[in-house]
Structure formats: structure tokens, C-alpha cells
Design a protein around this motif. Structure first.
Motif, PDB file in Angstrom:
ATOM      1  N   ILE A  26     -49.477  39.260  23.402  1.00 52.59           N
ATOM      2  CA  ILE A  26     -50.277  38.425  24.219  1.00 52.59           C
ATOM      3  C   ILE A  26     -51.713  38.413  23.891  1.00 52.59           C
ATOM      4  CG2 ILE A  26     -50.849  38.459  26.811  1.00 52.59           C
ATOM      5  CD1 ILE A  26     -47.963  39.780  27.548  1.00 52.59           C
ATOM      6  N   ASP A  27     -52.238  39.327  23.512  1.00 55.32           N
ATOM      7  CA  ASP A  27     -53.559  39.313  23.114  1.00 55.32           C
ATOM      8  C   ASP A  27     -53.709  38.336  21.854  1.00 55.32           C
ATOM      9  OD1 ASP A  27     -54.282  41.524  25.034  1.00 55.32           O
ATOM     10  OD2 ASP A  27     -54.191  42.935  23.198  1.00 55.32           O
ATOM     11  N   ILE A  28     -52.719  38.279  20.974  1.00 51.90           N
ATOM     12  CA  ILE A  28     -52.986  37.291  19.806  1.00 51.90           C
ATOM     13  C   ILE A  28     -52.956  35.852  20.293  1.00 51.90           C
ATOM     14  CG2 ILE A  28     -51.785  36.518  17.984  1.00 51.90           C
ATOM     15  CD1 ILE A  28     -50.910  39.302  17.039  1.00 51.90           C
ATOM     16  N   LEU A  29     -52.007  35.697  21.091  1.00 50.03           N
ATOM     17  CA  LEU A  29     -51.906  34.359  21.937  1.00 50.03           C
ATOM     18  C   LEU A  29     -52.957  33.876  22.312  1.00 50.03           C
ATOM     19  CD1 LEU A  29     -48.309  34.652  23.215  1.00 50.03           C
ATOM     20  CD2 LEU A  29     -48.875  33.158  21.480  1.00 50.03           C
ATOM     21  N   LYS A  30     -53.705  35.003  23.594  1.00 58.65           N
ATOM     22  CA  LYS A  30     -55.149  34.330  23.946  1.00 58.65           C
ATOM     23  C   LYS A  30     -56.364  34.414  22.868  1.00 58.65           C
ATOM     24  CE  LYS A  30     -54.171  36.800  28.400  1.00 58.65           C
ATOM     25  NZ  LYS A  30     -54.510  37.885  29.105  1.00 58.65           N
ATOM     26  N   GLU A  31     -56.388  35.094  21.754  1.00 60.78           N
ATOM     27  CA  GLU A  31     -57.298  35.164  20.801  1.00 60.78           C
ATOM     28  C   GLU A  31     -57.113  33.697  19.976  1.00 60.78           C
ATOM     29  OE1 GLU A  31     -56.736  38.701  18.679  1.00 60.78           O
ATOM     30  OE2 GLU A  31     -57.642  39.941  20.237  1.00 60.78           O
ATOM     31  N   ARG A  32     -56.006  33.416  19.730  1.00 54.83           N
ATOM     32  CA  ARG A  32     -55.786  32.066  18.840  1.00 54.83           C
ATOM     33  C   ARG A  32     -55.502  30.689  19.509  1.00 54.83           C
ATOM     34  NH1 ARG A  32     -52.209  35.095  14.385  1.00 54.83           N
ATOM     35  NH2 ARG A  32     -53.585  36.999  13.956  1.00 54.83           N
ATOM     36  N   SER A  33     -55.925  30.726  20.806  1.00 56.65           N
ATOM     37  CA  SER A  33     -55.949  29.610  21.567  1.00 56.65           C
ATOM     38  C   SER A  33     -56.915  29.203  22.381  1.00 56.65           C
ATOM     39  CB  SER A  33     -54.566  29.486  22.168  1.00 56.65           C
ATOM     40  OG  SER A  33     -54.379  30.420  23.193  1.00 56.65           O
ATOM     41  N   SER A  34     -57.124  28.227  22.923  1.00 58.31           N
ATOM     42  CA  SER A  34     -58.000  27.612  24.008  1.00 58.31           C
ATOM     43  C   SER A  34     -57.393  28.025  25.401  1.00 58.31           C
ATOM     44  CB  SER A  34     -58.600  26.729  23.738  1.00 58.31           C
ATOM     45  OG  SER A  34     -59.610  26.205  24.850  1.00 58.31           O
ATOM     46  N   PRO A  35     -58.026  28.704  26.468  1.00 56.69           N
ATOM     47  CA  PRO A  35     -57.725  28.420  27.822  1.00 56.69           C
ATOM     48  C   PRO A  35     -57.065  27.073  28.287  1.00 56.69           C
ATOM     49  CG  PRO A  35     -59.291  30.088  27.574  1.00 56.69           C
ATOM     50  CD  PRO A  35     -59.088  29.381  26.370  1.00 56.69           C
ATOM     51  N   LYS A  36     -57.998  26.089  27.805  1.00 52.12           N
ATOM     52  CA  LYS A  36     -57.786  24.928  28.484  1.00 52.12           C
ATOM     53  C   LYS A  36     -56.527  24.113  28.069  1.00 52.12           C
ATOM     54  CE  LYS A  36     -60.165  22.495  24.634  1.00 52.12           C
ATOM     55  NZ  LYS A  36     -61.353  21.549  24.394  1.00 52.12           N
ATOM     56  N   ASN A  37     -55.995  24.849  26.938  1.00 45.76           N
ATOM     57  CA  ASN A  37     -54.655  24.308  26.596  1.00 45.76           C
ATOM     58  C   ASN A  37     -53.469  24.961  26.853  1.00 45.76           C
ATOM     59  OD1 ASN A  37     -56.105  22.334  25.275  1.00 45.76           O
ATOM     60  ND2 ASN A  37     -56.284  23.506  23.204  1.00 45.76           N
ATOM     61  N   ILE A  38     -53.664  25.984  27.645  1.00 48.87           N
ATOM     62  CA  ILE A  38     -52.565  26.912  27.852  1.00 48.87           C
ATOM     63  C   ILE A  38     -52.180  27.038  29.414  1.00 48.87           C
ATOM     64  CG2 ILE A  38     -51.339  29.239  27.762  1.00 48.87           C
ATOM     65  CD1 ILE A  38     -51.878  27.844  24.799  1.00 48.87           C
TER      66      ILE A  38
END
Length: 235
Positions: A26-38
């Protein structure tokens, strides 16, 4: 239920007793993406008896519960997803940086379904030899460890995962998708855990996976594939 957002991704992660992986992925998913897209990260728990659910909640994911079985869990996650793009990911597989942008750019080019190439978190030449083939756009080179993105419209049109399959559900589903739409291989890599190969033996496990592919090709049904899996791999 909120309005679906055609510009956002719902990430669906099926789990069963994955407490050790949960917080990290979950940390990786957040670190490697932008909140605006998820839109959301949905963890679909199949009845974990460890601390998986608590770890997922503490890390900021949404958790829903499902009968055990990856196909059932994936379908359940898709049912509750609010984004119009679904991204199915295993708990022990890490996507590349800006994976969200890669997926959205593919969708904008009318690529409605696809996956990334794959690497193992291992220096094994044997495993890396097989991982190399994930760049080839052929059904024999596909598997769930490569992750899968798909528009929700196409997912619903396809009927989703076949819940009769307790194993091989990813391959069975992707084989149907190849017939429905042009399948895209994105030119970047997810990294997946080699832990099962390390536990079972690289050559032995790859051989049994190959037999399952062959049995499916020769017409074996989901119960026959699961029986072989239980006898040769699960033990």
C-alpha cells in the motif's frame, strides 16, 4: 455509492494472510502514483486469520470481505470499485513508478486492457529467462503476476473472472479478453516476489505450471486443474 470517475483508477488487491506484504504494497502504491489519479485502493480479504485486515486499514486502504478464491475476490473488488478503470494487482507485486500515468495514457489511446512486463525480485537466471517472455504479446506469455488494467465497461462486458476456477483464473480470463479487445503490453516492469519458487524449487514449480498450461490447452476443466495444483503445488 458515489458517482464513478472516468479519469481515476480503482486498485484491487485480493489477499489471504498477507500481513507481511500488506503495509509495504500500500505504501508503494501511494509513493509511485499521484493521488489525483487514484480513486481508491481496495483490499479484498478472503478470510485472513492473521493481521492482514488491520494492517491494510492502518495503511489507508479500503477493506471488503469476500468468500475465499481469487476469482471471487477480484469480482467482488470490481463490483465495489468506483473508478472506471480497474487495476488488479497481487499483494507481492510492485508496480513501477508513475504506473498510474502509464495506465491512463494507454486508456487515452483506446487501449482498454493490458498489463506490464514483469521481473522477479531475484537474480536467478532461470526465473529471469521466463520473465523475459512477458514482453511478448501472446496469451502463452500472460499471467496474473504481471498485473492487469481494464476499463470497467470492458470488465462488465467480459463477464469478469470465472469463479469456477480456483487456480488459473487469471490466464482463463485473459484468454477471453484477447478475443474481445486488443491487448496492450506496457513497456515497463512490475516486480514480483520469487518466494514461491524459492520455497518449492524453481525448476519443479515452473514444470508444474507448465503442466497446468498444457492440461488447460488439452481441455482440462477448472476442477481438474485445481486437483493437479493441490497434489503437486499446494502441498
Amino acid at each position: 455509492m458515489t458517482r464513478q470517475d472516468t479519469s481515476k483508477i480503482s486498485i484491487v488487491v485480493p489477499v489471504l494472510n498477507e500481513a507481511e506484504c500488506m503495509g509495504k504494497i500500500i505504501d508503494i502504491l501511494k509513493e509511485r502514483s499521484s493521488p489525483k489519479n487514484i480513486q481508491e485502493i481496495i483490499v479484498v480479504d478472503g478470510g485472513s486469520t492473521d493481521n492482514t485486515v488491520n494492517v491494510a486499514l492502518e495503511a489507508g486502504a479500503s477493506v471488503i470481505h469476500s468468500p475465499v478464491g481469487r476469482a471471487k475476490q477480484l469480482n467482488m473488488g470490481a463490483k465495489y470499485a468506483q473508478g472506471n478503470i480497474l487495476y488488479f494487482l497481487h499483494a507481492d507485486t510492485s508496480p513501477p513508478y508513475r504506473f498510474d500515468e502509464n495506465i491512463l495514457n494507454a486508456i487515452k489511446k483506446d487501449n482498454t486492457v493490458g498489463c506490464f512486463q514483469m521481473k522477479f525480485d531475484s537474480d536467478s537466471r532461470f526465473l529471469n529467462f521466463f520473465a523475459w517472455f512477458t514482453r511478448i504479446n501472446h496469451i502463452l506469455c500472460r499471467g496474473g503476476d504481471q498485473s492487469l488494467f481494464i476499463t470497467k465497461n470492458l470488465f462488465e462486458k467480459s463477464g469478469g473472472f470465472n469463479e469456477d476456477y480456483k487456480v488459473y483464473e487469471d490466464n482463463e480470463y485473459i484468454s477471453r479478453l484477447y478475443k474481445l479487445s486488443s491487448f496492450t503490453i506496457l513497456p515497463r516492469h512490475v516486480k514480483t516476489s520469487a518466494r514461491r519458487y524459492e520455497e518449492k524449487g524453481e525448476i519443479k514449480l515452473q514444470y508444474h505450471f507448465g503442466v497446468i498450461h498444457l492440461k488447460n490447452y488439452l481441455g482440462a476443466g477448472p476442477e481438474q486443474l485445481y486437483d493437479y495444483y493441490k497434489r503437486k503445488i499446494a502441498l
